[in-house]
Structures are given as C-alpha cells and as structure tokens.
Design an enzyme around this catalytic site. Structure first.
Site, PDB file in Angstrom:
ATOM      1  N   LYS A  33       0.851  -1.197   0.000  1.00 57.05           N
ATOM      2  CA  LYS A  33       0.000   0.000   0.000  1.00 57.05           C
ATOM      3  C   LYS A  33       0.885   1.246   0.000  1.00 57.05           C
ATOM      4  CE  LYS A  33      -0.280  -0.389   5.018  1.00 57.05           C
ATOM      5  NZ  LYS A  33      -1.064  -0.891   6.136  1.00 57.05           N
ATOM      6  N   TYR A 275      13.264  31.513   5.380  1.00 57.27           N
ATOM      7  CA  TYR A 275      12.044  32.174   5.869  1.00 57.27           C
ATOM      8  C   TYR A 275      12.030  32.329   7.392  1.00 57.27           C
ATOM      9  CZ  TYR A 275       9.771  31.236   1.340  1.00 57.27           C
ATOM     10  OH  TYR A 275       9.435  31.191   0.019  1.00 57.27           O
TER      11      TYR A 275
HETATM   12  C1  PLP Z   1      -0.273  -1.691   6.912  1.00 62.54           C
HETATM   13  C2  PLP Z   1      -0.777  -2.976   7.390  1.00 62.54           C
HETATM   14  C3  PLP Z   1       0.119  -3.990   7.762  1.00 62.54           C
HETATM   15  C4  PLP Z   1       1.604  -3.781   7.853  1.00 62.54           C
HETATM   16  O1  PLP Z   1       1.915  -3.039   8.994  1.00 62.54           O
HETATM   17  P1  PLP Z   1       3.438  -2.784   9.438  1.00 62.54           P
HETATM   18  O2  PLP Z   1       3.326  -2.106  10.738  1.00 62.54           O
HETATM   19  O3  PLP Z   1       4.038  -1.929   8.382  1.00 62.54           O
HETATM   20  O4  PLP Z   1       4.072  -4.120   9.505  1.00 62.54           O
HETATM   21  C5  PLP Z   1      -0.417  -5.228   8.084  1.00 62.54           C
HETATM   22  N1  PLP Z   1      -1.745  -5.433   8.075  1.00 62.54           N
HETATM   23  C6  PLP Z   1      -2.633  -4.471   7.748  1.00 62.54           C
HETATM   24  C7  PLP Z   1      -4.090  -4.769   7.773  1.00 62.54           C
HETATM   25  C8  PLP Z   1      -2.180  -3.207   7.408  1.00 62.54           C
HETATM   26  O5  PLP Z   1      -3.053  -2.249   7.095  1.00 62.54           O
END
Ligand code: PLP
Length: 380
Positions: A33, A275
């Site tokens: 993702k 700035y």
């Molecule tokens: C993002 C996510 C993960 C991975 O989480 P990490 O903390 O990066 O290991 C696993 N399961 C779900 C449902 C997620 O949304």
C-alpha cells in the site's frame, strides 16, 4: 539529478529472506500500500514474487489495479474499506476485500453476481484495534452468511494488532488478549464446519515479538522496508523465552534519499538563512543550498534539527525547510563543492527512523511521504 530516492532492492531481498527464515514455512503477504511505503509498488511486488512472497496488501482499489496491470496474478488483499461504487473494479481486477459486516458482504455478492464471477473475500475481526472488523462474537454469523452466498468464497480470516511493536509488559499482554479473542472466533468458525481459509494477524511488530501471532501467514510492512520498531533482545523475559531459538531479524533500510548541492555562498556573522529568519550565523561561514524541500517529502520539522551528509561528513540543516529547497551550514573552511551529492537519510546518513525521531513522527510517514516528483532509482 536534483534529488532521487535510491531503492536498494538487494536489501529488500535480504530483509524478506530474514523474515522468511524467522517464520518458517508460513505464507508471506507483502504490504505494498502507499506505493510500497514509497518504494514503488510494482518493482517491490516483482522482487517479492521472485523471493517467494505469496500475496500483496493494498489500501486502495487503484493500487490493486496497478499491480494487475503490471501482470501480477497472485491474490491482492484490500486492507481498507472500499466504497460501493468501487465494487465493479474490485470484481474485475479480482481483488480480495476484507469484509467487516453483513451489509457490505451482501453488496459484494450482488456485484460479483452481476459480473457472473465468484469473488474471494477475507473476514476482518476487530479484536482490539478499534478500527475495521466485526466483533469477535459476530464472526461466525458473518462467515455463515458468506458461505451461503453463491458468488463469494471465504478464503481467509484476519485481525490487526494495535501494540504488537511494543515490548512493554502491558502491551505484550494486550497483544496476547487480542490473539486469544481471535483464536476463539476462528475456532467458532471451524467448529461450525466452515473453513476460515488462511488465518493471519501478524504485522511487523508481531513478526519480531509474537511467534503466537504468525498463524498461517504474516503481513510485515515496515520491517521489510528496513525499520525495526522493536528489538528482540529488549523484550521482557517471558517473551524472550519463545524468541530464544530465533536469530535476530536483520533489517536494512531500503530507501536512501539523496539530493544535490545546487549553490554555495559565503555569509557573514549575524546574517540570516531562509524564511522567518529562524537561524542567524554566529560567525562567518558558508551555506550550501540543497535541492530538496517539503514538497519532496523532507518534513518541515527537520529544519534546525537534522543534517545532510556530504562527502561522508554531517552538516546541520539550518533555517526553515522551504517547499523545494533547504540549506546546510558547511563551515568557514569547507570541502563541500557545488554539485556534490548530499544524503538526507539512508546510506551514509542515519536512517529515516532517526529523522522521524528528530521530526516527532514515525519512519512510515517519512518514507511514504517522499513525493512522486522524486525519481526512484533501483539498485539490484
Ligand atoms: C499496513 C498494514 C500492515 C503492515 O503493517 P506494518 O506495521 O508496516 O508491519 C499489516 N496489516 C494491515 C491490515 C495493514 O493495514
């Protein structure tokens, strides 16, 4: 090139191999993702498959479609709740949504029926994260309903852990409580004669600290990208007992953020930089202007509290970070030359996890925040 994010795929492969060795023969879902946490979803998915990953996790339907367009055919789990107007695309791209409630299961079944297909789904159970998911006591009813639908197929059951990356005793206990609620709900489904499919719970924290959470499949994200939120050896004794037989997981940061010294100028004692005039030179010095700013993803809080590494030496970021540029104090007598590379994090500089600490955030936000205009350069 003004600024680039070098993606060390060799390190990603090593991290994945290390996780695989840790969890034995269990399946691995690679969360890709947010463009693989900023590393490039298609590239990461392709190397993951070569190294034996089984499926991928996305948050948006468009992210799943991007993987399908790139020829990825393994299951793609949709972690977040889509809206009803996305169901056609889910069905078409054969994405596997997490289902938290009966109402959405019904809508999905209708969508799959209209397309004359059978859609795979996973049940999501909220065991203590307090976000998506059905209550554990409603999991069996949801599973039974899905079983009855002719256009849905239950291929997995999942939960998500809220504090698995913490080695504090109360947090370890909370994770255990989540796991026991989850196991109970899964057993209810099994005892009713329904196959819950692949059962999974472990994010990165649980891969490091909670062997009981590995079940059929693990879903470590940040760990594969090279950041360890917890260290095995800091876990309390009762947890360590179980971990004793494992080697510590090695996680090397995969992303290295590099920019360029675009300009050098002398400034006099008492003169200001950037700035708001938040930084005033205490003595005569040289300032190097770097071609990176908050629009590239260098968080503004890094101003006056981070550094860039140029030619192996660290120089402080001085004054406010601007949209597209920032400045470092390179000293009165300096080895820094115009067009030198300046490393912001990873590689010869401290990692994004250190920058996150300096900027009051977490490495996740730093690496997913590296903007599209920063080209990703892949190193094998
Ligand atoms: C993002 C996510 C993960 C991975 O989480 P990490 O903390 O990066 O290991 C696993 N399961 C779900 C449902 C997620 O949304």
């Amino acid at each position: 090139m003004r600024t680039k994010a070098v993606i060390h795929l060799d390190r990603f492969k090593e991290n994945l191999a290390s996780v695989k060795a840790r969890v034995g023969g269990r399946h691995i879902c690679v969360p890709v993702k947010a463009d693989a946490y900023g590393h490039g979803a298609v590239q990461i998915a392709k190397v993951s498959l070569k190294e034996g990953a089984n499926c991928f996790g996305v948050a948006a339907v468009s992210e799943g479609m991007e993987l399908r367009k790139a020829g990825i055919t393994v299951p793609i789990l949709l972690f977040s709740q889509p809206s009803p107007d996305e169901i056609q695309e889910i069905v078409k791209a054969n994405i596997t949504p997490f289902v938290s409630d009966a109402e959405f299961a019904a809508v999905l079944n209708d969508g799959a029926k209209a397309a004359k297909t059978k859609l795979q789904v996973h049940i999501k159970i909220d065991t203590g994260m307090g976000r998506l998911g059905c209550l554990p006591k409603n999991a069996l009813a949801l599973a039974s309903q899905i079983e009855k639908y002719s256009n849905l197929k239950l291929t997995g059951t999942a939960t998500h852990l809220a504090v698995s990356d913490s080695a504090k005793i109360p947090d370890i206990d909370f994770t255990k409580k989540q796991l026991s609620r989850f196991n109970k709900a899964v057993n209810n489904i099994r005892n009713a004669g329904i196959n819950p499919g692949i059962v999974h719970a472990a994010n990165s924290g649980a891969v490091i600290l909670h062997p009981d959470a590995w079940l059929d499949m693990v879903r470590p994200g940040i760990l594969l990208y090279g950041y360890k939120a917890a260290q095995e050896f800091e876990a309390p004794v009762k947890q360590l007992k179980k971990l004793k037989k494992y080697k510590a997981i090695s996680a090397e940061p995969v992303m290295e953020l590099i920019t360029t010294v675009s300009f050098i100028k002398k400034i006099k004692k008492g003169e200001n930089v950037s700035y708001g005039r938040t930084w005033i030179a205490r003595e005569d010095t040289n300032i190097a202007v770097l071609s990176i700013g908050y629009a590239d993803g260098l968080v503004r809080l890094a101003g006056n509290s981070w550094q860039a590494v140029i030619g192996g030496e660290a120089y402080p970021l001085v004054g406010r970070i601007c949209m597209d540029q920032c400045c470092v104090d390179i000293g009165k007598k300096t080895k820094v030359k115009r067009w030198d590379e300046a490393v912001i994090f990873g590689g010869s500089a401290p990692s994004a996890a250190e920058l996150a600490k300096a900027a009051a955030t977490i490495p996740y936000e730093i690496i997913c925040g590296i903007n599209k205009r920063v080209p990703r350069v892949y190193k094998q």
